[in-house]
Scaffold this active site. Structure first.
Site, PDB file in Angstrom:
ATOM      1  CD  GLU A  56      -2.924  -0.486   2.521  1.00 63.09           C
ATOM      2  OE1 GLU A  56      -3.188   0.697   2.839  1.00 63.09           O
ATOM      3  OE2 GLU A  56      -3.256  -1.457   3.216  1.00 63.09           O
ATOM      4  CG  ASP A  67      -3.907   8.392   7.516  1.00 58.00           C
ATOM      5  OD1 ASP A  67      -4.164   7.205   7.288  1.00 58.00           O
ATOM      6  OD2 ASP A  67      -3.682   9.240   6.636  1.00 58.00           O
TER       7      ASP A  67
END
Length: 266
Positions: A56, A67
């Site tokens: 990724e 995040d």
């Protein structure tokens, strides 16, 4: 909606690659690396050489919703240095890892460019798949169609709160793999694997034969092994990015090797 047979970057379809690995008995391992952070390309290459099944690549975004603090710090540093989505994808074209690449970012970047242009940019960057972390399945129709037309596998996220009546549809629409989000919260290493991590993986596997990988909240090789008692594999982000920032790209390869060994020996 079916993806065309031409789906996939230079290493072919991510889903076909992961299925073959899984059906051959492997537990799948996908590390996440923040694109644009210093040394990121060497970190990607080191991770692949250490046994990652796919990679990724995070495209930094200024207002992330999933995040955690480690990845936010890396993304902020990259953005402060002038990194853009275009510059990350331009560099990604030069990667030669032998495994498929997915990008992970947020829908605003796709919406700003337009679905077709964004998908075309990914294709030009030799990317196989894409994760738009904040795009709900029920609103993803336009993106799924554009991605399929461009041969990009659109990976969808299944959350612990995804209702049962929606889960089978989501898993059927996802391409590449199904991303089983291990907990309600942001990415980051935890002291213990959340109970929801195995629950959501089990729910997904009950309704699909597509590879199911658990991500978010996996903090150690031992936790990865525990998650893979149910899931087909794991996505590891914060531990990888923390290592990149603290110790450099070669250390990322060493870290990934510890996860690979743990998964292989269970």
């Amino acid at each position: 909606m079916s993806a065309p047979d031409t789906a996939g970057g230079p290493y072919g379809s991510m889903e076909s690659h992961l299925r073959a690995r899984r059906d051959g008995g492997a537990k799948l391992l996908i590390p996440y690396v923040t694109g644009g952070y210093p040394g990121w390309m060497r970190a990607v290459e080191a991770a692949a050489a250490a046994g990652a099944d796919a990679i990724e690549i995070g495209i930094p975004f200024s207002d992330p919703v999933i995040d955690g603090p480690v990845i936010q710090r890396a993304s902020t540093a990259a953005l402060d240095a002038g990194v853009t989505p275009a510059s990350v994808l331009e560099e990604a074209r030069d990667l030669d890892t032998g495994v498929p690449h997915a990008v992970m970012t947020y829908y605003n970047l796709c919406h700003h460019q337009g679905h077709e242009r964004f998908a075309a940019a990914l294709t030009e960057a030799a990317v196989s798949a894409a994760i738009l972390a904040d795009l709900p399945y029920v609103e993803a129709g336009g993106w799924l169609e554009a991605a399929a037309e461009a041969g990009i596998e659109a990976i969808l996220l299944a959350a612990p709160t995804t209702p049962e009546h929606r889960l089978a549809e989501l898993c059927a629409a996802s391409r590449g793999f199904v991303y089983a989000v291990g907990l309600l919260g942001v990415t980051g290493e935890r002291a213990a694997l959340a109970r929801t991590a195995t629950e959501i993986a089990g729910r997904c596997k009950a309704v699909t034969d597509r590879p199911v990988l658990t991500g978010v909240g996996i903090g150690s090789p031992e936790q990865a092994v525990e998650a893979c008692e149910v899931a087909d594999g794991v996505a590891i982000g914060s531990a990888v990015v923390r290592t990149l920032m603290a110790d450099g790209p070669e250390a990322v390869g060493d870290l990934v090797a510890t996860y690979r060994s743990a998964l292989d020996h269970g």
